[in-house]
Every structure is written in C-alpha cells, then in structure tokens.
Design an enzyme around this catalytic site. Structure first.
Site, mmCIF file in Angstrom:
data_model
loop_
_atom_site.group_PDB
_atom_site.id
_atom_site.type_symbol
_atom_site.label_atom_id
_atom_site.label_comp_id
_atom_site.label_asym_id
_atom_site.label_seq_id
_atom_site.Cartn_x
_atom_site.Cartn_y
_atom_site.Cartn_z
ATOM 1 N N ASN A 7 0.869 -1.176 0.000
ATOM 2 C CA ASN A 7 0.000 0.000 0.000
ATOM 3 C C ASN A 7 0.911 1.233 0.000
ATOM 4 O O ASN A 7 1.477 1.586 1.028
ATOM 5 C CB ASN A 7 -0.882 -0.057 1.256
ATOM 6 C CG ASN A 7 -1.831 1.116 1.363
ATOM 7 O OD1 ASN A 7 -1.756 2.069 0.581
ATOM 8 N ND2 ASN A 7 -2.715 1.072 2.340
ATOM 9 N N LYS A 14 3.313 0.862 3.072
ATOM 10 C CA LYS A 14 2.846 -0.065 4.123
ATOM 11 C C LYS A 14 2.831 -1.443 3.499
ATOM 12 O O LYS A 14 2.472 -1.583 2.321
ATOM 13 C CB LYS A 14 1.408 0.280 4.525
ATOM 14 C CG LYS A 14 1.298 1.215 5.683
ATOM 15 C CD LYS A 14 -0.058 1.044 6.352
ATOM 16 C CE LYS A 14 -0.941 2.247 6.106
ATOM 17 N NZ LYS A 14 -2.283 2.128 6.602
ATOM 18 N N ARG A 90 -2.800 -2.001 -3.301
ATOM 19 C CA ARG A 90 -3.936 -1.102 -3.126
ATOM 20 C C ARG A 90 -3.832 0.004 -4.175
ATOM 21 O O ARG A 90 -2.791 0.648 -4.302
ATOM 22 C CB ARG A 90 -3.905 -0.470 -1.737
ATOM 23 C CG ARG A 90 -5.013 0.531 -1.564
ATOM 24 C CD ARG A 90 -4.919 1.262 -0.261
ATOM 25 N NE ARG A 90 -6.061 2.155 -0.126
ATOM 26 C CZ ARG A 90 -6.001 3.329 0.485
ATOM 27 N NH1 ARG A 90 -4.880 3.736 1.026
ATOM 28 N NH2 ARG A 90 -7.057 4.084 0.564
ATOM 29 N N HIS A 179 -12.232 4.565 0.107
ATOM 30 C CA HIS A 179 -12.278 3.670 1.279
ATOM 31 C C HIS A 179 -13.141 2.435 0.990
ATOM 32 O O HIS A 179 -13.646 1.794 1.917
ATOM 33 C CB HIS A 179 -12.899 4.341 2.518
ATOM 34 C CG HIS A 179 -12.068 5.423 3.149
ATOM 35 N ND1 HIS A 179 -12.643 6.468 3.809
ATOM 36 C CD2 HIS A 179 -10.740 5.597 3.252
ATOM 37 C CE1 HIS A 179 -11.690 7.263 4.283
ATOM 38 N NE2 HIS A 179 -10.514 6.746 3.948
ATOM 39 N N HIS A 207 -16.538 4.979 8.187
ATOM 40 C CA HIS A 207 -15.078 4.880 8.369
ATOM 41 C C HIS A 207 -14.581 6.224 8.893
ATOM 42 O O HIS A 207 -14.648 7.240 8.203
ATOM 43 C CB HIS A 207 -14.414 4.536 7.020
ATOM 44 C CG HIS A 207 -12.928 4.409 7.116
ATOM 45 N ND1 HIS A 207 -12.273 3.216 6.959
ATOM 46 C CD2 HIS A 207 -11.966 5.323 7.369
ATOM 47 C CE1 HIS A 207 -10.978 3.395 7.126
ATOM 48 N NE2 HIS A 207 -10.767 4.681 7.368
ATOM 49 N N GLY A 209 -11.325 7.799 10.196
ATOM 50 C CA GLY A 209 -9.884 7.833 10.448
ATOM 51 C C GLY A 209 -9.424 9.247 10.195
ATOM 52 O O GLY A 209 -10.163 10.202 10.460
ATOM 53 N N ASN A 210 -8.233 9.388 9.654
ATOM 54 C CA ASN A 210 -7.807 10.723 9.241
ATOM 55 C C ASN A 210 -8.700 11.213 8.114
ATOM 56 O O ASN A 210 -9.112 12.355 8.070
ATOM 57 C CB ASN A 210 -6.361 10.668 8.787
ATOM 58 C CG ASN A 210 -5.555 11.657 9.550
ATOM 59 O OD1 ASN A 210 -6.042 12.749 9.870
ATOM 60 N ND2 ASN A 210 -4.335 11.293 9.857
ATOM 61 N N ARG A 240 -9.478 17.786 5.901
ATOM 62 C CA ARG A 240 -10.358 18.079 4.757
ATOM 63 C C ARG A 240 -11.705 18.593 5.261
ATOM 64 O O ARG A 240 -12.221 18.106 6.261
ATOM 65 C CB ARG A 240 -10.590 16.810 3.928
ATOM 66 C CG ARG A 240 -9.416 16.479 3.026
ATOM 67 C CD ARG A 240 -9.591 15.116 2.381
ATOM 68 N NE ARG A 240 -8.644 14.171 2.932
ATOM 69 C CZ ARG A 240 -8.742 12.848 2.799
ATOM 70 N NH1 ARG A 240 -9.740 12.311 2.146
ATOM 71 N NH2 ARG A 240 -7.825 12.062 3.313
ATOM 72 N N ARG A 284 -7.576 12.941 19.028
ATOM 73 C CA ARG A 284 -7.186 12.889 20.452
ATOM 74 C C ARG A 284 -6.794 14.274 20.953
ATOM 75 O O ARG A 284 -7.195 14.703 22.034
ATOM 76 C CB ARG A 284 -6.008 11.925 20.651
ATOM 77 C CG ARG A 284 -6.420 10.478 20.613
ATOM 78 C CD ARG A 284 -5.254 9.585 20.465
ATOM 79 N NE ARG A 284 -4.655 9.739 19.138
ATOM 80 C CZ ARG A 284 -3.850 8.848 18.563
ATOM 81 N NH1 ARG A 284 -3.527 7.753 19.220
ATOM 82 N NH2 ARG A 284 -3.354 9.043 17.367
ATOM 83 N N GLY A 332 -13.345 5.505 14.945
ATOM 84 C CA GLY A 332 -14.480 4.599 15.173
ATOM 85 C C GLY A 332 -14.106 3.428 16.068
ATOM 86 O O GLY A 332 -14.912 2.965 16.879
ATOM 87 N N ASN A 334 -11.628 3.406 18.335
ATOM 88 C CA ASN A 334 -10.974 3.744 19.607
ATOM 89 C C ASN A 334 -11.542 4.884 20.421
ATOM 90 O O ASN A 334 -11.263 4.963 21.610
ATOM 91 C CB ASN A 334 -9.506 4.101 19.334
ATOM 92 C CG ASN A 334 -8.745 2.937 18.770
ATOM 93 O OD1 ASN A 334 -8.609 1.915 19.431
ATOM 94 N ND2 ASN A 334 -8.282 3.063 17.532
ATOM 95 N N GLU A 385 -8.038 -3.582 5.898
ATOM 96 C CA GLU A 385 -7.951 -3.414 4.447
ATOM 97 C C GLU A 385 -6.903 -4.339 3.845
ATOM 98 O O GLU A 385 -7.079 -4.872 2.758
ATOM 99 C CB GLU A 385 -7.624 -1.952 4.111
ATOM 100 C CG GLU A 385 -8.811 -1.042 4.353
ATOM 101 C CD GLU A 385 -8.452 0.420 4.353
ATOM 102 O OE1 GLU A 385 -7.861 0.873 5.354
ATOM 103 O OE2 GLU A 385 -8.752 1.109 3.376
HETATM 104 P P1 AMP Z 1 -6.604 6.178 10.963
HETATM 105 O O1 AMP Z 1 -6.492 7.114 9.797
HETATM 106 O O2 AMP Z 1 -7.646 5.117 10.780
HETATM 107 O O3 AMP Z 1 -5.298 5.639 11.464
HETATM 108 O O4 AMP Z 1 -7.177 7.075 12.198
HETATM 109 C C1 AMP Z 1 -6.503 8.212 12.664
HETATM 110 C C2 AMP Z 1 -7.406 8.937 13.631
HETATM 111 O O5 AMP Z 1 -7.777 8.036 14.683
HETATM 112 C C3 AMP Z 1 -6.753 10.142 14.303
HETATM 113 O O6 AMP Z 1 -7.636 11.246 14.278
HETATM 114 C C4 AMP Z 1 -6.553 9.686 15.731
HETATM 115 O O7 AMP Z 1 -6.687 10.744 16.629
HETATM 116 C C5 AMP Z 1 -7.704 8.719 15.916
HETATM 117 N N1 AMP Z 1 -7.429 7.812 17.022
HETATM 118 C C6 AMP Z 1 -6.585 6.770 17.047
HETATM 119 N N2 AMP Z 1 -6.580 6.204 18.287
HETATM 120 C C7 AMP Z 1 -7.445 6.932 19.038
HETATM 121 C C8 AMP Z 1 -7.891 6.883 20.393
HETATM 122 N N3 AMP Z 1 -7.435 5.963 21.231
HETATM 123 N N4 AMP Z 1 -8.786 7.800 20.799
HETATM 124 C C9 AMP Z 1 -9.234 8.737 19.956
HETATM 125 N N5 AMP Z 1 -8.886 8.835 18.664
HETATM 126 C C10 AMP Z 1 -7.995 7.952 18.219
#
Ligand code: AMP
Length: 399
Positions: A7, A14, A90, A179, A207, A209-210, A240, A284, A332, A334, A385
């Site tokens: 990836n 990755k 990917r 995604h 989803h 994440g970032n 974004r 966070r 989602g 964490n 993924e």
């Molecule tokens: P990803 O792109 O799926 O790796 O997700 C990144 C996002 O997940 C970032 O905004 C992180 O702050 C959030 N994240 C990861 N671990 C935690 C956690 N324990 N609590 C809150 N947000 C988290």
C-alpha cells in the site's frame, strides 16, 4: 499461499505478508519519509519490532529494503523471495470502468495512470509501487485492488451531480467514492456477525480515520457514499473540509485573492478538525484541548459528530432498512467520547447506548456499543484493508 500486500502513499509504503492458509500475518511494516534523509523502516515479525533509519530515495529503493527485511536471516521470515506467491496492490482510483480487482497488465496500468488526474495524491505513488514491485518480483502475479471497486455500482441518482450532462459524459465528473475496501471489509464481517447473508444485509458503514467516509449498504451492495469525485466531499475529516457550498471557493478567490492551488491546499490540508480547532488534525488532541476549555476545539468536535449524525439520518431514509450502523477506522475503533456522542445523536433513530460496552470495545475489539434490545444497533468492527486486499488477490490469482 503467501500473499504480499503493498500500500504505497506519496512518501510511505505499508506492507503485510500473509499466509493465506490461516490468514496469519507473517510480517508487516511501514517505510516512511521516502525521499528524505529521515527515512525509517518499521518492520515487525514474530512479535518483534525493528525500527531502523534507512536510505530510501524513492519507492523502488524503498521496496528493495522492505524485501531485504522480509528475507533477512535475523529479522526476516522467508528464506528467499521465491516463497512469495503473489502481490496485492492497493490502488485508490480505478475510475468508472473498474468494478473488481484485476490482474495487473498493461491495460490496468493504463487505467491507474489515466485516473491519476482524479487522485493526484494517491494514484502516482500506487503506480510507483506497482512498477517497483513488478520489477523486483517479475515472475509472480500482481493484482490491483481498487478502493473505488465496492462503490462502482452506485445508482445514477447517487453518483451523478446536478451539473451539465457533458461534465459527466466528457469529463467524467461524478461521485466515485473511496475507502471502498474498508467499507466492503466491515460489510462482510457485519453480515457474518449479525447472522445475515451478505445479499440481505442493510447497513450504514462509517469509516472514521484521518479521512472519513460513510456508505449506505442495501442488500450487501453500496447504494450511496459520502466521498465524491475526490476524497474531499462529505464528512468533516482531519484536514479536509467535507461538504461546503461550492460558492465558498469563488467567494474566497475574489475576496482574499486565493489561487486555485491555494484553495486546493486549504480545503484538503488546512481545513477539517485542524482548520476549525486551530489545534490539530488528530481527534485525540482536539478532545484534550476541548476538555481543557478550548472553545474552537470543542466546536471542531461538535461539527465532526453533527455531520456524521446528519448523514446517518439521510442514509437511514434512503435504505430499505438498517440492520446496524458500523463504526470503523482509528476514531471509530478507539474514541469512546466520539462514539458516545454519535449514539446520543442517533437516539431518535432507536440507538440505545451501552456505556459499559463502549468502554470495553476498543483497541481492535469487535462488538456492539448499544444494548441487546436497541432497535438500531451500533457496532464497532475494526477494518482490515490489508487482509481484504490479500483475500481479493488470492481470489483473482486462483481464478
Ligand atoms: P486512521 O487514519 O484510521 O489511522 O485514524 C486516525 C485517527 O484516529 C486520528 O484522528 C486519531 O486521533 C484517531 N485515534 C486513534 N486512536 C485513538 C484513540 N485511542 N482515541 C481517539 N482517537 C484515536
């Protein structure tokens, strides 16, 4: 069968090596900061992690280093590269005509190249990875797994924009969505967990994440999705903006003298959580700042959750039913406070939060965060993924 999954991002690779007999991960890692003097290889195998500074001027050199690590007598897991049976790549943008994963040949390479204009940050590094891996491992099959494939069959009412027809027919302006591999992964898993057949399951997969996106899934198929022509549309993300009135762009160009390049950069890299909070693109950090009384950070978090809840409401109404809302991605999987707020926002749709479950289902765990009798269940299902890409690769190669 041993499948090597690659990836490639603009400055990172990755990777994961799978033994498909039991879907175990033999080795995995991340090479980051390619092209800088600070390139680092994080390689894990046999429960041990190794971090080493490396010289990786480009993706080709980077991939060479990764393959060396995988076959290294000390930190590797293979005696030689011949043990790898195939490679799964990917690829972010497959455009309109790719509906499934495919063996990489000249035609597929042309598709990846042709769609680089629509995914300038993603397709060129994906292509660099493909070229590097095909020259390092020339004798085995390479498979492209497209992020857009799961979303390629959206109905026209969901993928077309209300724009002049020739913008679509001539310039291919439409919703593609991204995604897709993640949304497909959690859809299959949710069907399994809910005891439904994939063809019958109705879901809203989210989803977070970032990058953040949402898919409406009817009968196991994607019928609507929040990202668009590019991954900029839809939910509020790390950097974004997601949905805005397109007139903001002309207004700011005129009022603040911003160029197209400025606007592109600001909407993609300086907006979202980062832009609103002025603190960070990381959830966070935003939550911590909000707890410390930073009103901008609190607003960024509120906007983030509000947009999600609003989209779920919209998808709820266009689906024939909704067996569950599924949360995945770093946030989602964490973030307890964000999940709690989403459940609160979905109360009117029937979500009854279970705070104990919300506390327990973290760090890669799977389960509902609503009560057993919640009319609308909300599940947390970690996305994988890489495993999805490995399975697709195996399926294509075996066919
Ligand atoms: P990803 O792109 O799926 O790796 O997700 C990144 C996002 O997940 C970032 O905004 C992180 O702050 C959030 N994240 C990861 N671990 C935690 C956690 N324990 N609590 C809150 N947000 C988290």
């Amino acid at each position: 069968m041993k499948v090597f999954v690659v990836n490639c991002g603009s400055s990172s690779i990755k990777y994961q090596l799978f033994e498909m007999a039991d879907e175990s991960v033999l080795a995995k890692g991340l090479l980051e900061r390619i092209g800088t003097s600070e390139a680092v290889l994080h390689h894990s195998a046999g429960g041990q992690r190794h971090d080493s500074p490396v010289e990786a001027p480009d993706h080709s050199a980077g991939l060479g280093l990764i393959l060396e690590a995988v076959t290294d007598s000390r930190i590797g897991v293979l005696a030689n590269l011949d043990e790898i049976d195939c490679v799964g790549h990917r690829v972010v943008h497959g455009g309109e005509h790719i509906h499934q994963s495919a063996l990489i040949d000249e035609a597929i390479i042309a598709v990846v190249r042709a769609n680089a204009e629509l995914a300038p940050l993603h397709n060129p590094p994906n292509l660099a990875g493909i070229t590097a891996a095909m020259s390092a491992l020339p004798k085995i099959p390479h498979v492209a797994v497209f992020d857009t494939a799961f979303l390629a069959d959206l109905p026209a009412r969901a993928f077309r924009y209300a724009l002049p027809k020739d913008w679509y027919s001539q310039y291919h302006v439409r919703r593609y969505g991204f995604h897709g591999t993640s949304h497909q992964c959690v859809t299959l898993r949710a069907a399994e967990l809910l005891g439904a057949s994939t063809e019958k399951v109705n879901l809203i997969t989210v989803h977070l994440g970032n990058g953040c996106s949402m898919t409406a899934v009817a009968g196991g198929k994607a019928v609507d999705h929040s990202m668009g022509l590019t991954p900029l549309e839809g939910l509020v993300m790390g950097t974004r903006c997601g949905d805005i009135d397109p007139a903001v762009v002309f207004y700011m160009a005129r009022r603040a003298g911003l160029s197209l390049e400025d606007l592109d950069r600001i909407l993609n890299k300086e907006s979202g959580l980062l832009g609103v909070s002025g603190v960070s693109n990381d959830m966070r950090d935003c939550l911590t700042a909000a707890d410390d009384g930073n009103a901008d950070a609190a607003l960024a978090v509120e906007l983030f959750v509000y947009r999600i809840v609003k989209y779920i409401g919209a998808y709820f109404t266009v689906l024939p039913g909704c067996d569950a809302v599924v949360l995945t991605g770093g946030i989602g999987e964490n973030s307890l406070p964000i999940r709690r707020r989403i459940c609160q926002g979905l109360r009117r749709l029937g979500a009854v939060a279970d705070e104990e479950r919300n506390k327990i289902i973290v760090g890669g765990k799977t389960g509902p965060i609503t009560t057993d009798d919640s009319p609308l269940p909300v599940w947390v299902i970690p996305t994988d993924e890489e495993l999805m890409i490995a399975r697709e690769t195996q399926a294509v190669v075996e066919k």
